[in-house]
Design a protein around this motif. Structure first.
Motif, short mmCIF file in Angstrom:
data_model
loop_
_atom_site.label_atom_id
_atom_site.label_comp_id
_atom_site.label_asym_id
_atom_site.label_seq_id
_atom_site.Cartn_x
_atom_site.Cartn_y
_atom_site.Cartn_z
N PRO A 280 41.02 39.07 38.52
CA PRO A 280 40.40 40.36 38.22
C PRO A 280 39.00 40.28 37.61
O PRO A 280 38.41 41.30 37.30
CB PRO A 280 41.36 40.93 37.18
CG PRO A 280 41.80 39.72 36.41
CD PRO A 280 41.87 38.59 37.41
N ILE A 281 38.43 39.06 37.43
CA ILE A 281 37.18 38.92 36.68
C ILE A 281 36.00 38.78 37.65
O ILE A 281 36.04 37.97 38.58
CB ILE A 281 37.24 37.70 35.74
CG1 ILE A 281 38.36 37.88 34.71
CG2 ILE A 281 35.91 37.50 35.04
CD1 ILE A 281 38.56 36.68 33.81
N SER A 282 34.94 39.57 37.41
CA SER A 282 33.70 39.44 38.15
C SER A 282 32.55 39.37 37.14
O SER A 282 32.62 39.96 36.06
CB SER A 282 33.50 40.63 39.09
OG SER A 282 34.51 40.66 40.09
N ILE A 283 31.48 38.67 37.52
CA ILE A 283 30.33 38.47 36.63
C ILE A 283 29.06 38.87 37.37
O ILE A 283 28.79 38.38 38.47
CB ILE A 283 30.23 37.02 36.15
CG1 ILE A 283 31.52 36.61 35.42
CG2 ILE A 283 29.03 36.84 35.23
CD1 ILE A 283 31.54 35.15 34.99
N ASP A 284 28.30 39.76 36.75
CA ASP A 284 27.05 40.26 37.32
C ASP A 284 25.90 39.88 36.39
O ASP A 284 25.81 40.39 35.28
CB ASP A 284 27.13 41.77 37.49
CG ASP A 284 25.94 42.33 38.24
OD1 ASP A 284 25.25 41.56 38.92
OD2 ASP A 284 25.71 43.55 38.15
N PRO A 285 25.00 38.98 36.78
CA PRO A 285 23.90 38.56 35.89
C PRO A 285 22.72 39.52 35.93
O PRO A 285 22.46 40.20 36.94
CB PRO A 285 23.51 37.19 36.44
CG PRO A 285 23.86 37.25 37.88
CD PRO A 285 25.05 38.16 38.01
N HIS A 286 21.99 39.57 34.83
CA HIS A 286 20.75 40.34 34.71
C HIS A 286 19.70 39.41 34.10
O HIS A 286 19.96 38.78 33.06
CB HIS A 286 20.92 41.56 33.82
CG HIS A 286 21.97 42.52 34.29
ND1 HIS A 286 21.68 43.70 34.92
CD2 HIS A 286 23.34 42.46 34.21
CE1 HIS A 286 22.80 44.34 35.22
NE2 HIS A 286 23.82 43.60 34.79
N LEU A 287 18.53 39.35 34.70
CA LEU A 287 17.46 38.49 34.22
C LEU A 287 16.23 39.34 33.94
O LEU A 287 15.86 40.20 34.76
CB LEU A 287 17.11 37.41 35.25
CG LEU A 287 18.28 36.60 35.82
CD1 LEU A 287 17.79 35.68 36.91
CD2 LEU A 287 18.98 35.82 34.72
N GLY A 288 15.58 39.11 32.78
CA GLY A 288 14.41 39.89 32.45
C GLY A 288 13.41 39.11 31.63
O GLY A 288 13.78 38.20 30.88
N GLY A 302 12.17 42.13 36.06
CA GLY A 302 13.59 41.83 35.97
C GLY A 302 14.22 41.70 37.34
O GLY A 302 13.68 42.14 38.36
N ILE A 303 15.41 41.08 37.36
CA ILE A 303 16.22 40.94 38.57
C ILE A 303 17.66 41.24 38.18
O ILE A 303 18.17 40.75 37.17
CB ILE A 303 16.12 39.52 39.16
CG1 ILE A 303 14.67 39.18 39.53
CG2 ILE A 303 17.01 39.39 40.38
CD1 ILE A 303 14.50 37.75 40.01
N SER A 304 18.34 42.03 39.00
CA SER A 304 19.72 42.39 38.71
C SER A 304 20.44 42.77 40.01
O SER A 304 19.85 42.72 41.09
CB SER A 304 19.79 43.56 37.71
OG SER A 304 19.16 44.71 38.26
N ASN A 305 21.70 43.14 39.88
CA ASN A 305 22.48 43.67 41.00
C ASN A 305 22.52 42.72 42.18
O ASN A 305 22.21 43.08 43.32
CB ASN A 305 21.93 45.04 41.43
CG ASN A 305 22.92 45.83 42.26
OD1 ASN A 305 24.11 45.53 42.28
ND2 ASN A 305 22.43 46.84 42.95
#
Length: 369
Positions: A280-288, A302-305
């Motif tokens: 059930p675990i998902s990981i979404d990174p965000h970089l800024g 930034g970069i995301s999604n």
């Protein structure tokens, strides 16, 4: 635009029907995850370890403890789908007299107005289309955060703070349905002269939404004839979400520094289309990143999604590639006023819709007697 609003009407009724048979829902209360302030959106949503103004009530309530001298107010407005959807954000941070504790208040609204109600478009007696029977309604989600941040340790080498939110939600779909929700967030922030660390647990005990429905007899008849369920009451639970953040502030000289931050958005509500995707675990990174020039001018990116999507050159719809959402931003500080700007995508990767976003921050000066 009218077709889009009619689709929203049908989607709203489908969601109402699904609520009657489900409790835990993926993407529940997703409007609370859009973001707050053009600074954060310009940095791809990487803010958990660096937000230390009024927007910290949204990103990480522990950061409110750094608002110590004067109250500060932040506001933002953004539009979705050429102005059909409207997102409004307003917050205030008020430091207490002991220079260690700060309280915050945040209000969020995401709504679509003037949605055509086509339930009675077809005359039941003649079977003809009667456009005079079309009315309009609004579908809106409201979120209110009552926040508290406290500084636990304050030395030249390290600062540690804790914070929390009490979250109150109100959602309505015209006169057909409305919901009240309650949840709790908690946050931790650790700062050194160069390092930043932040942890936030959103919907810590799960956020509970209680839905109620109010259909007239005529509306029930139409829903019945179109094979739609007619719910009476329902509950919706939002799974907890953990956000981990870390950053480093590169100080080149007294006039210029560069802050780099990474956030990991960890969800537990099933497999999502994210960089790390499992059940059930998902990981979404965000970089800024943010360049700071004399604490007056700020340049951001930034970069995301990150998502798995189809390649533009693929005519067979079989080749999948990794795509991501870039963002840019800038900020200007003029005395006690900060104006921030972001250029980012508020839709999705398959239908990118970049827009200009402005936000305002005002530090209220103390009166001099």
């Amino acid at each position: 635009m009218k077709r889009f609003k009619i689709v929203l009407l049908l989607s709203a009724f489908c969601a109402i029907s699904n609520l009657a048979i489900s409790q835990f829902r993926a993407y529940s209360n997703e409007f609370m995850n859009i973001g707050a302030g053009a600074r954060g959106l310009g940095m791809g949503g990487a803010q958990v370890s660096s937000a230390i103004d009024a927007t910290a009530g949204y990103w990480n309530p522990a950061g409110l403890s750094y608002v110590r001298e004067v109250p500060t107010i932040s506001a933002m407005h953004a539009s979705y789908f050429s102005g059909i959807g409207k997102y409004d954000y307003l917050s205030a941070a008020i430091p207490l007299n002991d220079d260690r504790r700060t309280i915050g208040i945040t209000a969020i609204r995401f709504g679509v107005d003037d949605i055509p109600n086509t339930l009675f478009l077809v005359d039941p007696q003649t079977g003809q289309l009667n456009y005079n029977n079309i009315s309009a309604f609004s579908s809106a989600d409201y979120g209110f955060l009552l926040s508290y941040g406290q500084l636990l340790k304050n030395t030249p080498d390290m600062q540690i703070s804790l914070g929390g939110n009490v979250k109150i939600l109100y959602r309505h779909v015209g006169s057909f349905a409305n919901a009240l929700g309650l949840g709790i967030d908690a946050g931790l922030m650790i700062r050194t002269p160069t390092w930043r660390v932040g942890v936030v647990a959103r919907d810590l005990t799960t956020t509970y939404n209680a839905w109620s429905f109010n259909f007239t007899d005529k509306e029930k008849e139409v829903l019945y004839l179109t094979n739609n369920d007619i719910p009476t009451k329902s509950t919706e639970l939002t799974q907890p979400r953990l956000i981990l953040g870390g950053g480093y502030n590169f100080v080149f000289n007294e006039k210029f520094s560069l802050l780099a931050e990474t956030n990991l958005d960890v969800t537990f509500d099933g497999k999502r289309n994210t960089l790390v995707s499992s059940d059930p675990i998902s990981i979404d990174p965000h970089l800024g990143i943010e360049g700071n020039i004399m604490d007056k001018v700020f340049i951001r990116a930034g970069i995301s999604n990150f998502q798995r999507g189809l390649a533009d050159s693929d005519t067979t719809n079989q080749k999948r590639v990794w795509i991501f959402q870039p963002s840019l931003g800038a900020g200007f500080k003029l005395g006690n006023v900060v104006i921030d700007y972001a250029f980012t995508n508020l839709a999705n990767q398959s239908n990118p819709l970049y827009t200009h976003i402005f936000s305002l921050r005002v530090d209220l000066e103390k009166k001099k007697y």
